[in-house]
Scaffold this active site. Structure first.
Site, PDB file in Angstrom:
ATOM      1  N   ARG A   1      33.480 -10.891  -8.231  1.00  0.00           N
ATOM      2  CA  ARG A   1      33.401 -12.359  -8.153  1.00  0.00           C
ATOM      3  C   ARG A   1      32.208 -12.849  -7.341  1.00  0.00           C
ATOM      4  O   ARG A   1      31.913 -14.032  -7.299  1.00  0.00           O
ATOM      5  CB  ARG A   1      34.705 -12.912  -7.552  1.00  0.00           C
ATOM      6  CG  ARG A   1      35.898 -12.788  -8.473  1.00  0.00           C
ATOM      7  CD  ARG A   1      37.221 -12.985  -7.739  1.00  0.00           C
ATOM      8  NE  ARG A   1      37.667 -11.779  -7.044  1.00  0.00           N
ATOM      9  CZ  ARG A   1      38.787 -11.700  -6.317  1.00  0.00           C
ATOM     10  NH1 ARG A   1      39.560 -12.761  -6.179  1.00  0.00           N
ATOM     11  NH2 ARG A   1      39.124 -10.566  -5.717  1.00  0.00           N
TER      12      ARG A   1
ATOM     13  N   ASN B   1      -8.217 -18.270  28.737  1.00  0.00           N
ATOM     14  CA  ASN B   1      -8.027 -19.434  27.877  1.00  0.00           C
ATOM     15  C   ASN B   1      -8.686 -19.166  26.524  1.00  0.00           C
ATOM     16  O   ASN B   1      -9.852 -18.803  26.458  1.00  0.00           O
ATOM     17  CB  ASN B   1      -8.666 -20.662  28.527  1.00  0.00           C
ATOM     18  CG  ASN B   1      -8.356 -21.928  27.744  1.00  0.00           C
ATOM     19  OD1 ASN B   1      -7.396 -22.620  28.016  1.00  0.00           O
ATOM     20  ND2 ASN B   1      -9.177 -22.221  26.742  1.00  0.00           N
TER      21      ASN B   1
HETATM   22  C1  UD1 Z   1      44.124  -8.206  -1.705  1.00  0.00           C
HETATM   23  C2  UD1 Z   1      45.635  -7.956  -1.734  1.00  0.00           C
HETATM   24  C3  UD1 Z   1      46.345  -9.289  -1.705  1.00  0.00           C
HETATM   25  C4  UD1 Z   1      45.936 -10.077  -0.470  1.00  0.00           C
HETATM   26  C5  UD1 Z   1      44.416 -10.196  -0.352  1.00  0.00           C
HETATM   27  C6  UD1 Z   1      44.044 -10.725   1.014  1.00  0.00           C
HETATM   28  C7  UD1 Z   1      45.981  -5.912  -3.038  1.00  0.00           C
HETATM   29  C8  UD1 Z   1      46.348  -5.334  -4.353  1.00  0.00           C
HETATM   30  N1  UD1 Z   1      45.950  -7.240  -2.960  1.00  0.00           N
HETATM   31  O1  UD1 Z   1      43.752  -8.884  -2.884  1.00  0.00           O
HETATM   32  O2  UD1 Z   1      47.748  -9.082  -1.685  1.00  0.00           O
HETATM   33  O3  UD1 Z   1      46.501 -11.360  -0.485  1.00  0.00           O
HETATM   34  O4  UD1 Z   1      43.768  -8.926  -0.527  1.00  0.00           O
HETATM   35  O5  UD1 Z   1      42.675 -10.945   1.137  1.00  0.00           O
HETATM   36  O6  UD1 Z   1      45.716  -5.167  -2.107  1.00  0.00           O
HETATM   37  N2  UD1 Z   1      39.053  -2.009  -2.180  1.00  0.00           N
HETATM   38  C9  UD1 Z   1      38.785  -0.660  -2.082  1.00  0.00           C
HETATM   39  N3  UD1 Z   1      39.068   0.139  -3.134  1.00  0.00           N
HETATM   40  C10 UD1 Z   1      39.620  -0.323  -4.281  1.00  0.00           C
HETATM   41  C11 UD1 Z   1      39.898  -1.703  -4.376  1.00  0.00           C
HETATM   42  C12 UD1 Z   1      39.602  -2.525  -3.297  1.00  0.00           C
HETATM   43  O7  UD1 Z   1      38.265  -0.207  -1.063  1.00  0.00           O
HETATM   44  O8  UD1 Z   1      39.853   0.484  -5.194  1.00  0.00           O
HETATM   45  C13 UD1 Z   1      38.739  -2.888  -1.027  1.00  0.00           C
HETATM   46  C14 UD1 Z   1      37.758  -3.985  -1.371  1.00  0.00           C
HETATM   47  O9  UD1 Z   1      36.432  -3.575  -1.088  1.00  0.00           O
HETATM   48  C15 UD1 Z   1      38.195  -5.128  -0.452  1.00  0.00           C
HETATM   49  C16 UD1 Z   1      39.668  -4.865  -0.220  1.00  0.00           C
HETATM   50  O10 UD1 Z   1      39.915  -3.534  -0.608  1.00  0.00           O
HETATM   51  O11 UD1 Z   1      37.511  -5.077   0.775  1.00  0.00           O
HETATM   52  C17 UD1 Z   1      40.563  -5.820  -0.986  1.00  0.00           C
HETATM   53  O12 UD1 Z   1      40.280  -5.719  -2.370  1.00  0.00           O
HETATM   54  P1  UD1 Z   1      40.175  -7.018  -3.255  1.00  0.00           P
HETATM   55  O13 UD1 Z   1      39.882  -6.602  -4.655  1.00  0.00           O
HETATM   56  O14 UD1 Z   1      39.290  -8.006  -2.638  1.00  0.00           O
HETATM   57  O15 UD1 Z   1      41.698  -7.531  -3.201  1.00  0.00           O
HETATM   58  P2  UD1 Z   1      42.217  -9.014  -3.411  1.00  0.00           P
HETATM   59  O16 UD1 Z   1      42.292  -9.291  -4.851  1.00  0.00           O
HETATM   60  O17 UD1 Z   1      41.465  -9.959  -2.564  1.00  0.00           O
HETATM   61 CA    CA Z   2      39.678  -9.827  -1.260  1.00  0.00          CA
END
Ligand code: UD1
Ligand code: CA
Length: 473
Positions: A20, A383
């Site tokens: 995103r 200067n």
């Molecule tokens: C996640 C939570 C959601 C919460 C929100 C809060 C899950 C499934 N959902 O959603 O419940 O409300 O955060 O901000 O956990 N990441 C990895 N490896 C992966 C996938 C993600 O390291 O395979 C890391 C991403 O880099 C990120 C974090 O985990 O820093 C969260 O992942 P993201 O995809 O942003 O989750 P959200 O959809 O925001």
């Molecule tokens: Ca997130």
């Protein structure tokens, strides 16, 4: 805080794609007040007294890994080669966290979380002894977040936005993504997490429900400040969190004495330090590891990056200063540019439309107007006249100019480097200096002036006669 640091690990998840954000840079390295997003959870964990920190990297992981290695010695890096979700992340890192009794899990994209919140979470988790404690908060617009569904039996389940039913979408209590787990309970639960959901990922929040069902208690701490737990997913989130972080930091500095004329237009990076009594005019930006001392003042619309500003020194705005070390009572600007390793000693002055690069300007030396000084040393009490240029570059290499103490460099002098001027020497205005000037000497290097007598009369006569055809003025 008295935490047995041997028994607690902190895992920061930073492997996700960040689709995103629409960027070539990984999300956790997007700039937030000129620091990567992941700097903030790392700093919060560090400030909470937590050690044994690891960052999970994956998508564009080389970039994230090299940032961690350069800036966070002691923090470990774990690879998640395929990003199959936050639950999968914990599966991949199992060898690392299973050596601890408990593990804190943070998301690398939740930068506003405070160190006090993390230490509070650890304390509550240890005091109350459940298998899992996590943070939730109540927000006006929960869209995109996992919703905390309170079950009839007192348990909780987290439903992701994309999987939520219509009535679940109405829930305003969201999962903040900040957790404490007992490693033993997590180890059992994480193995049972599947990927039957809208996006086919392993969700870490599913483990919470499983722990509640089988292993024991789950505690939820509702955090009052919903702004603290904003996840940075889009450019809009990045702007909002920048503003919030900046507001918070300026407030903290002002409580310690910073005078800020217009906090709303002032931007300060998280590593900037102030003595008590510093004054900032509107539109000032200060970044990097800058440090401003007592009685100093930065004028409107100036930008400072990695600058040390001494006591009672004044930057008149707008000026742009980077990588510079400025002594006490110096005056700089307006419209000055200092960059690339400038050292300005006490009481030095750099005035209007002056550019300084990689140069040392000694005590009380003055460069008041319209000059370029690069790769030079300027002695005390010297200067430099208006329009002076150090010609430091021959198209291939850069050379130094050394000017002694007590010198007077005439206006519009070109100093063709490498060249030096001895102490108490001077140059005549308009000179092009290609040879060293000895101590106490005066160098003149310009064509001798010729005066043509009766010029106007002659011109007049020739124009009347129309013989030379010169129409130019
Ligand atoms: C996640 C939570 C959601 C919460 C929100 C809060 C899950 C499934 N959902 O959603 O419940 O409300 O955060 O901000 O956990 N990441 C990895 N490896 C992966 C996938 C993600 O390291 O395979 C890391 C991403 O880099 C990120 C974090 O985990 O820093 C969260 O992942 P993201 O995809 O942003 O989750 P959200 O959809 O925001
Ligand atoms: Ca997130």
């Amino acid at each position: 805080m008295s935490i047995d640091s041997q028994s607690l690990g902190v895992l920061i998840l930073a492997a996700g794609k960040g689709t995103r954000m629409h960027s070539e840079k990984p999300k956790v390295l997007q700039s937030l007040l000129e620091e990567p997003v992941v700097y903030y959870p790392l700093k919060a964990a560090h400030d909470a007294g937590l050690r044994n920190i690891a960052v999970l990297v994956g998508h564009m992981g080389e970039m994230v890994e090299s940032y961690i290695r350069e800036e966070w010695s002691g923090v470990e890096v774990i690879w998640q080669l395929e990003q199959l979700g936050t639950g999968h992340a914990l599966m991949v890192a199992r060898d690392w966290w299973s050596r601890f009794d408990d593990v804190m899990v943070l998301y690398g994209d939740v930068p506003l979380v405070r160190s006090e919140t993390l230490s509070g979470l650890v304390e509550r988790h240890f005091a109350e002894g459940p298998q899992c404690t996590f943070l939730s908060t109540v927000v006006d617009n929960p869209s995109g977040y996992g919703r905390v569904v309170r079950l009839a039996d007192g348990g909780v389940r987290i439903v992701e936005d994309k999987d939520a039913l219509e009535d679940e979408l109405e829930i305003n209590e969201i999962n903040a993504g900040v957790y404490m787990f007992s490693c033993r309970a997590l180890s059992v639960a994480i193995s049972q997490v599947g990927r039957k959901n809208a996006v086919g990922e392993y969700y870490l929040p599913d483990a919470i429900h499983m722990i509640g069902e089988t292993e024991g208690d789950v505690n939820v701490i509702i955090c009052d400040d919903d702004r603290e737990l904003i996840g940075v997913n889009t450019p809009l989130d990045l702007a909002e969190t920048s503003r919030e972080l900046n507001r918070r930091m300026i407030q903290r500095h002002m409580m310690n004495g910073l005078k800020c004329m217009d906090p709303g237009s002032t931007w300060i990076g998280p590593r900037v330090e102030f003595d008590e009594d510093v004054f900032l005019e509107p539109g000032v930006q200060i970044w990097g590891s800058s440090r401003l001392s007592n009685g100093s003042r930065v004028g409107a619309y100036s930008t400072l990056r990695d600058v040390k500003l001494g006591e009672h020194s004044v930057v008149i705005g707008p000026s742009v200063i980077s990588d510079s070390d400025i002594g006490d009572r110096a005056v700089i600007g307006p419209f000055a540019v200092l960059r690339g390793g400038v050292v300005l000693k006490d009481d030095a002055r750099v005035g209007r439309f002056v550019e300084l690069k990689n140069s040392v300007v000694a005590e009380r030396a003055k460069i008041p107007h319209l000059s370029y000084v690069g790769d030079a040393g300027i002695g005390a009490d010297t200067n430099i006249g208006a329009g002076t240029v150090t010609c430091n570059y021959d198209g291939r290499r850069k050379y130094r100019t050394n000017i002694g103490t007590g010198c007077f460099v005439g206006s519009d002098t070109m100093l063709v480097a490498p060249v030096s001027m001895g102490d108490n020497s001077s140059t005549a205005a308009g000179s092009i200096i290609t040879k060293d000037v000895p101590d106490g000497a005066m160098a003149i290097s310009r064509s001798r002036q010729t005066n043509i007598d009766n010029w106007y009369e002659r011109k007049n006569i020739s124009r009347v006669s129309g013989e030379d055809g010169d129409k130019e003025g």
